[in-house]
Motif scaffolding. Sequence first.
Motif, PDB file in Angstrom:
ATOM      1  N   CYS A  90      35.339  36.176  40.900  1.00 28.64           N
ATOM      2  CA  CYS A  90      34.632  36.392  42.169  1.00 28.64           C
ATOM      3  C   CYS A  90      34.781  37.801  42.718  1.00 28.64           C
ATOM      4  CB  CYS A  90      35.140  35.424  43.202  1.00 28.64           C
ATOM      5  SG  CYS A  90      36.172  34.110  42.619  1.00 28.64           S
ATOM      6  N   VAL A  91      35.278  38.741  41.945  1.00 29.69           N
ATOM      7  CA  VAL A  91      35.424  40.121  42.407  1.00 29.69           C
ATOM      8  C   VAL A  91      35.144  41.101  41.268  1.00 29.69           C
ATOM      9  CG1 VAL A  91      37.173  39.605  44.164  1.00 29.69           C
ATOM     10  CG2 VAL A  91      37.893  40.250  41.873  1.00 29.69           C
ATOM     11  N   TRP A  92      34.789  42.301  41.644  1.00 27.26           N
ATOM     12  CA  TRP A  92      34.739  43.417  40.708  1.00 27.26           C
ATOM     13  C   TRP A  92      36.101  44.085  40.793  1.00 27.26           C
ATOM     14  CZ3 TRP A  92      30.932  44.829  37.391  1.00 27.26           C
ATOM     15  CH2 TRP A  92      29.697  44.196  37.538  1.00 27.26           C
ATOM     16  N   GLU A  93      36.695  44.394  39.639  1.00 27.38           N
ATOM     17  CA  GLU A  93      38.001  45.025  39.661  1.00 27.38           C
ATOM     18  C   GLU A  93      38.249  45.817  38.388  1.00 27.38           C
ATOM     19  OE1 GLU A  93      40.952  41.950  40.011  1.00 27.38           O
ATOM     20  OE2 GLU A  93      40.542  41.162  38.031  1.00 27.38           O
ATOM     21  N   VAL A  94      39.165  46.748  38.499  1.00 22.44           N
ATOM     22  CA  VAL A  94      39.665  47.481  37.335  1.00 22.44           C
ATOM     23  C   VAL A  94      40.837  46.671  36.823  1.00 22.44           C
ATOM     24  CG1 VAL A  94      40.823  49.583  36.583  1.00 22.44           C
ATOM     25  CG2 VAL A  94      38.949  49.717  38.217  1.00 22.44           C
ATOM     26  N   ARG A  95      40.853  46.392  35.546  1.00 24.29           N
ATOM     27  CA  ARG A  95      41.967  45.659  34.951  1.00 24.29           C
ATOM     28  C   ARG A  95      43.109  46.649  34.739  1.00 24.29           C
ATOM     29  NH1 ARG A  95      41.264  40.515  35.694  1.00 24.29           N
ATOM     30  NH2 ARG A  95      42.267  39.919  33.775  1.00 24.29           N
ATOM     31  N   GLY A  96      44.172  46.488  35.486  1.00 24.09           N
ATOM     32  CA  GLY A  96      45.272  47.442  35.439  1.00 24.09           C
ATOM     33  C   GLY A  96      45.072  48.507  36.494  1.00 24.09           C
ATOM     34  N   ARG A 112      43.826  51.895  42.253  1.00 26.59           N
ATOM     35  CA  ARG A 112      42.995  50.759  41.836  1.00 26.59           C
ATOM     36  C   ARG A 112      41.759  50.710  42.711  1.00 26.59           C
ATOM     37  NH1 ARG A 112      44.736  46.204  38.934  1.00 26.59           N
ATOM     38  NH2 ARG A 112      43.317  44.963  40.175  1.00 26.59           N
ATOM     39  N   MET A 113      40.704  50.112  42.162  1.00 28.31           N
ATOM     40  CA  MET A 113      39.488  49.883  42.935  1.00 28.31           C
ATOM     41  C   MET A 113      38.966  48.498  42.614  1.00 28.31           C
ATOM     42  SD  MET A 113      36.041  52.206  43.082  1.00 28.31           S
ATOM     43  CE  MET A 113      34.643  51.720  44.089  1.00 28.31           C
ATOM     44  N   GLY A 114      38.452  47.821  43.629  1.00 28.47           N
ATOM     45  CA  GLY A 114      37.879  46.501  43.443  1.00 28.47           C
ATOM     46  C   GLY A 114      37.040  46.114  44.645  1.00 28.47           C
ATOM     47  N   SER A 115      36.283  45.056  44.499  1.00 31.72           N
ATOM     48  CA  SER A 115      35.390  44.623  45.579  1.00 31.72           C
ATOM     49  C   SER A 115      36.007  43.487  46.379  1.00 31.72           C
ATOM     50  CB  SER A 115      34.054  44.152  44.998  1.00 31.72           C
ATOM     51  OG  SER A 115      34.202  42.897  44.367  1.00 31.72           O
ATOM     52  N   GLU A 116      35.341  43.185  47.483  1.00 35.62           N
ATOM     53  CA  GLU A 116      35.648  41.954  48.192  1.00 35.62           C
ATOM     54  C   GLU A 116      35.060  40.817  47.367  1.00 35.62           C
ATOM     55  OE1 GLU A 116      31.792  41.986  51.197  1.00 35.62           O
ATOM     56  OE2 GLU A 116      33.654  42.918  51.843  1.00 35.62           O
ATOM     57  N   ASN A 121      27.252  39.560  40.339  1.00 38.77           N
ATOM     58  CA  ASN A 121      27.994  39.881  39.120  1.00 38.77           C
ATOM     59  C   ASN A 121      27.317  40.931  38.235  1.00 38.77           C
ATOM     60  OD1 ASN A 121      25.884  38.387  38.140  1.00 38.77           O
ATOM     61  ND2 ASN A 121      27.142  36.795  37.197  1.00 38.77           N
ATOM     62  N   LYS A 122      26.337  41.630  38.756  1.00 40.78           N
ATOM     63  CA  LYS A 122      25.674  42.715  38.009  1.00 40.78           C
ATOM     64  C   LYS A 122      25.855  44.026  38.772  1.00 40.78           C
ATOM     65  CE  LYS A 122      22.109  39.796  35.920  1.00 40.78           C
ATOM     66  NZ  LYS A 122      22.796  38.565  36.166  1.00 40.78           N
ATOM     67  N   ARG A 123      26.125  45.080  38.034  1.00 44.73           N
ATOM     68  CA  ARG A 123      26.302  46.387  38.669  1.00 44.73           C
ATOM     69  C   ARG A 123      25.100  46.773  39.538  1.00 44.73           C
ATOM     70  NH1 ARG A 123      29.630  50.544  37.197  1.00 44.73           N
ATOM     71  NH2 ARG A 123      31.536  49.797  36.254  1.00 44.73           N
ATOM     72  N   GLU A 124      23.924  46.381  39.113  1.00 44.11           N
ATOM     73  CA  GLU A 124      22.703  46.707  39.861  1.00 44.11           C
ATOM     74  C   GLU A 124      22.689  46.047  41.237  1.00 44.11           C
ATOM     75  OE1 GLU A 124      22.447  45.105  36.650  1.00 44.11           O
ATOM     76  OE2 GLU A 124      22.591  47.098  35.763  1.00 44.11           O
ATOM     77  N   GLU A 125      23.568  45.091  41.460  1.00 40.47           N
ATOM     78  CA  GLU A 125      23.624  44.363  42.728  1.00 40.47           C
ATOM     79  C   GLU A 125      24.727  44.868  43.664  1.00 40.47           C
ATOM     80  OE1 GLU A 125      22.090  39.975  41.385  1.00 40.47           O
ATOM     81  OE2 GLU A 125      24.201  40.444  41.018  1.00 40.47           O
TER      82      GLU A 125
END
Length: 143
Positions: A90-96, A112-116, A121-125
């Motif tokens: 349910c989130v966009w995240e960098v693994r590590g 680190r960077m990630g979304s709420e 689930n598509k970058r275009e969104e």
Amino acid sequence: MRSFFRGVFVIFFLMTASNWASASIGCGDFLRDIASPPDTIEFVGCESEPTKQGAPLTALYRVKGKDALAAELYLDKKMGVTERMKFVCCVWEVRGETFYKDKKTGLGYHIRMGSEETIHNKREEWSKIGYFYITVVHLREPL
């Protein structure tokens, strides 16, 4: 988002003392001090936790979804965060996370960077996602 912040604190258990610089700093806007971020990256605040392992200073930033790609590219170019965010559950995240050592001060930071939480689930969104978050952690004590 809970998993994103849990991931940030995993670094406390994975770091070794060899990543330490001898000097330290106070809580603050680390990105502005290190590498002049774009105005679209908003400093939210910094939290000092002197009783936790590593005595971390954690600076939190947020960036609107429509500006997240530019922020991701900024972190790559200026801080060496080459890993691209992936959608996990349910989130966009960098693994590590990425360890960055400031050339001017010798101080080390984990980034680190990630979304709420999101259903997108598509970058275009990404522009449909309210905010993405960037954490920059400086540990003041060796583990």
